[in-house]
Scaffold this motif. Structure first.
Motif, mmCIF file in Angstrom:
data_model
loop_
_atom_site.group_PDB
_atom_site.id
_atom_site.type_symbol
_atom_site.label_atom_id
_atom_site.label_comp_id
_atom_site.label_asym_id
_atom_site.label_seq_id
_atom_site.Cartn_x
_atom_site.Cartn_y
_atom_site.Cartn_z
ATOM 1 N N ILE A 26 5.278 4.128 4.025
ATOM 2 C CA ILE A 26 5.018 5.428 4.662
ATOM 3 C C ILE A 26 5.425 6.524 3.690
ATOM 4 C CG2 ILE A 26 5.375 6.893 6.680
ATOM 5 C CD1 ILE A 26 6.561 4.554 8.147
ATOM 6 N N ASP A 27 4.522 7.444 3.410
ATOM 7 C CA ASP A 27 4.791 8.515 2.465
ATOM 8 C C ASP A 27 5.947 9.404 2.939
ATOM 9 O OD1 ASP A 27 3.614 9.791 -0.066
ATOM 10 O OD2 ASP A 27 3.921 11.503 1.275
ATOM 11 N N ARG A 28 6.685 9.917 1.959
ATOM 12 C CA ARG A 28 7.857 10.757 2.218
ATOM 13 C C ARG A 28 7.550 11.962 3.117
ATOM 14 N NH1 ARG A 28 10.506 15.040 -0.593
ATOM 15 N NH2 ARG A 28 8.903 15.099 -2.191
ATOM 16 N N ILE B 97 0.869 -1.173 0.000
ATOM 17 C CA ILE B 97 0.000 0.000 0.000
ATOM 18 C C ILE B 97 0.909 1.227 0.000
ATOM 19 C CG2 ILE B 97 -1.805 1.272 1.209
ATOM 20 C CD1 ILE B 97 -2.790 -1.439 2.253
ATOM 21 N N ASP B 98 0.832 1.966 -1.111
ATOM 22 C CA ASP B 98 1.737 3.086 -1.369
ATOM 23 C C ASP B 98 1.181 4.375 -0.775
ATOM 24 O OD1 ASP B 98 3.898 4.381 -2.463
ATOM 25 O OD2 ASP B 98 3.264 4.148 -4.550
ATOM 26 N N ASP B 99 2.072 5.323 -0.523
ATOM 27 C CA ASP B 99 1.687 6.674 -0.067
ATOM 28 C C ASP B 99 0.801 6.625 1.159
ATOM 29 O OD1 ASP B 99 3.004 7.473 -2.331
ATOM 30 O OD2 ASP B 99 1.196 7.928 -3.476
ATOM 31 N N PHE B 100 1.044 5.661 2.036
ATOM 32 C CA PHE B 100 0.126 5.494 3.162
ATOM 33 C C PHE B 100 0.102 6.740 4.050
ATOM 34 C CE2 PHE B 100 -1.177 4.242 7.410
ATOM 35 C CZ PHE B 100 -2.444 3.783 7.095
ATOM 36 N N ALA C 152 9.811 2.775 4.672
ATOM 37 C CA ALA C 152 9.800 4.244 4.671
ATOM 38 C C ALA C 152 10.336 4.752 3.347
ATOM 39 C CB ALA C 152 10.650 4.773 5.820
ATOM 40 N N GLU C 153 9.571 5.651 2.697
ATOM 41 C CA GLU C 153 9.944 6.217 1.410
ATOM 42 C C GLU C 153 10.604 7.572 1.584
ATOM 43 O OE1 GLU C 153 7.194 5.593 -2.083
ATOM 44 O OE2 GLU C 153 5.937 6.622 -0.650
ATOM 45 N N GLY C 154 11.491 7.903 0.673
ATOM 46 C CA GLY C 154 12.050 9.256 0.645
ATOM 47 C C GLY C 154 12.993 9.540 1.800
HETATM 48 CA CA CA Z 1 4.877 6.385 -2.666
#
Ligand code: CA
Ligand code: C2E
Ligand code: CA
Ligand code: CA
Length: 278
Positions: free
Chosen positions: A200-202, A177-180, A234-236
């Motif tokens: 987890i969104d940036r 699940i992206d951009d959570f 964790a993204e970004g």
């Molecule tokens: Ca994303």
């Protein structure tokens, strides 16, 4: 007054006209880029946080115009979605990314590939059959692929989403699940989205350095994902202090400029070889 009101309406209409023309121009350009092979895919590494091991890559679409400019996905993906062009393009990204994965797995056999799936693509009746065909064409195991969906797939109805995710899981294909945290009413149906990973969104990761209320959200998403049986990525991640904070939180995986930017396949292969060597 009446005059001012009309003026406002005229301005508004003119702006809509410009926006529509701009969209039409972008769409035409994107269709041409797709036909002329001016679209390509770059790969960004994903690492296990505790060991620093590279565990996968996310495939990200790029558009390079004839005169060498790059147009951001943030600009053209919405246009591709509105027009439906995202369906053939998304299928092409999937097949391209899986071919790249075959090559990458010669160096690291357990690597997985994450591919973004737009809600429109996900809602196509033949979606799962096409994914399975792409996997068997590349002779890859189902669990080497991870489909990244966003909470916005819920527009097709949570029952349908839930059933389709069940079928995807039954095949052994992974789901993230992206951009959570950026969508709406996520918590109310999160337990109905059987996924392997929560990204987890940036925006929340950036906030870790500030240590404000937004940072508290990132801190809560890690145990939330774990309680629901998911791994958390964790993204970004851009700074060592963000990585350290995530380590303390028990976050499983990371992706971001601190580790590696999205790279063309050749650069990714070289980057991977260099990491394994030293
Ligand atoms: Ca994303
Ligand atoms: P996303 O799926 O959330 O992808 C992560 C975005 O964050 C990528 O932007 C990536 O380049 C960027 N990023 C990664 N690490 C860092 C970092 O440390 N700092 C910063 N500032 N940015 C980082 P990109 O490649 O521009 O893609 C933007 C969005 O476009 C993606 O967001 C995704 O929603 C969409 N997109 C890209 N490729 C595809 C595709 O093949 N299909 C679909 N449906 N959407 C795609
Ligand atoms: Ca993504
Ligand atoms: Ca995003």
């Amino acid at each position: 007054s009446k005059g001012a009101g009309q003026g406002h309406i005229q301005t508004y209409t003119a702006e809509v006209g410009v926006a529509t023309r701009e969209r039409t121009r972008l769409l035409h350009g994107l269709q041409q880029a797709f036909d002329r092979e001016n679209l390509f895919v770059v790969y960004q590494p994903q690492l296990a946080l505790a060991s620093g091991r590279v565990v996968g890559a996310e495939a990200l679409l790029r558009w390079r115009t004839e005169d060498g400019r790059f147009i951001s996905p943030a600009e053209f993906i919405p246009v591709a979605e509105q027009s439906g062009l995202i369906v053939p393009i998304g299928h092409w990204v999937l097949r391209t990314a899986l071919r790249a994965l075959v090559r990458l797995r010669q160096d690291q056999p357990d690597l997985r590939m994450a591919v973004n799936v737009s809600p429109l693509q996900f809602a196509q009746p033949q979606f799962l059959a096409e994914v399975e065909a792409a996997l068997s064409e590349a002779a890859l195991p189902a669990d080497s692929l991870e489909l990244e969906i966003t909470e916005s797939v819920a527009v097709m109805g949570i029952e349908r989403v839930s059933a389709l995710l069940g079928q995807i899981k039954a095949r052994g294909i992974a789901v993230a699940i992206d951009d959570f945290g950026t969508g709406f009413s996520s918590l109310s149906y999160l337990d109905r989205l059987p996924a392997d990973r929560l990204k987890i969104d940036r925006a929340f990761i950036t906030a870790l350095d500030a240590g404000d209320a937004t940072a508290r959200i990132a801190e809560m998403i890690v145990p939330l994902g774990h309680r629901l049986g998911m791994q958390v990525l964790a993204e970004g991640v851009e700074t060592a202090s963000q990585a350290q904070a995530l380590r303390l939180l028990g976050c499983d995986e990371v992706q971001g400029y601190l580790y590696g930017k999205p790279m063309p396949l050749d650069a990714f292969t070289a980057w991977l070889a260099q990491r394994q060597g030293g």
